[in-house]
Design a protein around this motif. Structure first.
Motif, PDB file in Angstrom:
ATOM      1  N   THR A  14       0.831  -1.210   0.000  1.00 56.55           N
ATOM      2  CA  THR A  14       0.000   0.000   0.000  1.00 56.55           C
ATOM      3  C   THR A  14       0.862   1.255   0.000  1.00 56.55           C
ATOM      4  O   THR A  14       0.593   2.205  -0.753  1.00 56.55           O
ATOM      5  N   ASP A  15       1.902   1.260   0.843  1.00 55.76           N
ATOM      6  CA  ASP A  15       2.818   2.409   0.868  1.00 55.76           C
ATOM      7  C   ASP A  15       3.511   2.586  -0.481  1.00 55.76           C
ATOM      8  O   ASP A  15       3.684   3.713  -0.956  1.00 55.76           O
ATOM      9  N   ARG A  45       1.191   4.114  -2.981  1.00 56.72           N
ATOM     10  CA  ARG A  45       0.972   5.527  -2.691  1.00 56.72           C
ATOM     11  C   ARG A  45       2.130   6.382  -3.233  1.00 56.72           C
ATOM     12  O   ARG A  45       1.915   7.454  -3.810  1.00 56.72           O
TER      13      ARG A  45
END
Length: 427
Positions: free
Chosen positions: A268-269, A272
């Motif tokens: 997820t990071d 992003r």
């Protein structure tokens, strides 16, 4: 810094619509100047702040203002007044029941009165630069021109530092100049001992980055928060991970991207960060995609419990940590299914990039083996045209490796790690 850490900073230099800069005047204490400043504001039905930071003489100064401008309605506010009385004075001033608010520096923050557009600061040489900037910011909060009068004693009695502060506040009167004022204030006063041994311990002995990491861990412990495992897998697949300078020209921004990619802890990071880069710089080129794939492999390696991944020619060596939570039976079954991996005691797995994965889970119906590559002389004889440099070395030179392509080192390692992750925690 111990509680909040060092934060990123954003600078807002665009003023609100129709906002005008404040005209700043540094003048000697002179009764006609005071009278003229107050009367000019009253003539346009405005209000005045008069700052005098001495409670013992504030009422005497109020009597002087009354003599100079008899028609002005004056209110006094300071920190030694009762809470109810002080609140009543402020509410009445907002309601325009008073023309002049004679106050100490309690008005420095939190006031937004658009009708008050003149401020007179007595003995402005005694204030810090940031304090003068804050006080001046109490006026000019509408579309009217605002005025600030900084009253000083005779100039020859001023200290060199006071002269620098007054010159700076007079110079930086444009809208959005707050950061420049703060930077100059830091230059005038000095940074102090913020990073020295007296305030922050022995930073120099461990380095600033390590100091901040240790400080962050200690704060999390005191707050009772979960501390992430600081041991990360080391990945060296002999792939160039340099960010293309044409994509991110600024060196500091490229270093920031490297640091953020290296610190990624989850997919997820990573997504992003890629979205931010795509929004800011455009579609990511191959160099960014390689860096992102490297970060993803590192995340998967941490999840499996890999200590290091190192490439030696066409062999990729994966070393497990002693505390890896991979189910041994799952690992042995995977080794039996795949022909391209080999387990070497005590805890090393080798991936042979020259071999293909022929496990049942990878089998594809109707898949054909690639045709053998033609010899160099056959390629030259059937080319139709012999161009300069069309030599044996040119023909036999291996094509440029695409680590993310099918069969590339990134694809093979990431695929293996995903299969290994299925056996994490399985018992």
């Amino acid at each position: 810094m111990s509680l909040a850490g060092i934060r990123d900073m954003s600078i807002i230099e665009t003023p609100p619509k129709d906002r005008l800069s404040i005209q700043t005047n540094v003048v000697k204490f002179d009764q006609p100047v005071i009278s003229r400043a107050i009367r000019t504001e009253l003539e346009r039905r405005g209000q005045v702040y008069f700052v005098h930071n001495r409670v013992e003489s504030i009422y005497s100064l109020g009597n002087l203002i009354t003599r100079l401008v008899p028609e002005a309605r004056i209110a006094v506010a300071h920190g030694q007044m009762g809470e109810d009385e002080l609140e009543r004075v402020m509410v009445d001033f907002v309601a325009h029941k008073y023309d002049v608010l004679l106050a100490t520096t309690i008005i420095e923050n939190g006031l937004d009165i658009p009708n008050a557009n003149t401020i007179v600061i007595n003995r402005s040489d005694r204030y810090g630069l940031s304090q003068l900037y804050q006080l001046r910011g109490r006026v000019g909060r509408s579309d009217r021109r605002a005025y600030a009068y900084l009253l000083i004693p005779p100039e020859d009695s001023l200290s060199p530092v006071a002269k620098k502060r007054l010159a700076a506040i007079r110079e930086f009167s444009d809208l959005g100049s707050g950061f420049r004022v703060a930077a100059l204030d830091l230059e005038i006063r000095g940074a102090g001992n913020l990073l020295g041994g007296e305030q922050s311990g022995h930073i120099e002995a461990v380095g600033f980055d390590m100091y901040m990491k240790l400080l962050e861990q200690t704060i999390k412990e005191l707050k009772g928060e979960e501390i992430e495992d600081d041991v990360r897998a080391t990945v060296n697949l002999r792939v160039d991970l340099r960010v293309d300078e044409t994509y991110i020209p600024d060196m500091n921004q490229r270093l920031t991207v490297y640091r953020r990619m290296a610190a990624v802890r989850s997919e997820t990071d990573l997504n992003r960060i890629l979205e931010e880069l795509r929004d800011r710089y455009g579609p990511p080129p191959a160099s960014i995609q390689n860096l992102a794939e490297y970060a993803q492999i590192r995340v998967l390696a941490d999840e499996v419990g890999i200590e290091s991944i190192d490439r030696e020619a066409q062999i990729v060596v994966l070393k497990f940590r002693p505390e890896a939570k991979l189910d041994p039976s799952w690992l042995f079954r995977l080794i039996q299914e795949r022909t391209d991996i080999q387990l070497t005691p005590p805890a090393t797995l080798k991936l042979d990039l020259r071999k293909t994965d022929e496990s049942p889970r990878r089998a594809v119906a109707g898949r054909q083996r690639p045709l053998p590559k033609a010899s160099w002389w056959t390629t030259r004889a059937t080319a139709g045209e012999v161009a300069p440099g069309f030599s044996r070395e040119e023909i036999l030179r291996p094509p440029t490796e695409n680590p993310r392509g099918e069969g590339g080192v990134f694809s093979r390692v990431a695929g293996l790690l995903r299969e290994l992750s299925e056996g994490v925690g399985v018992r």
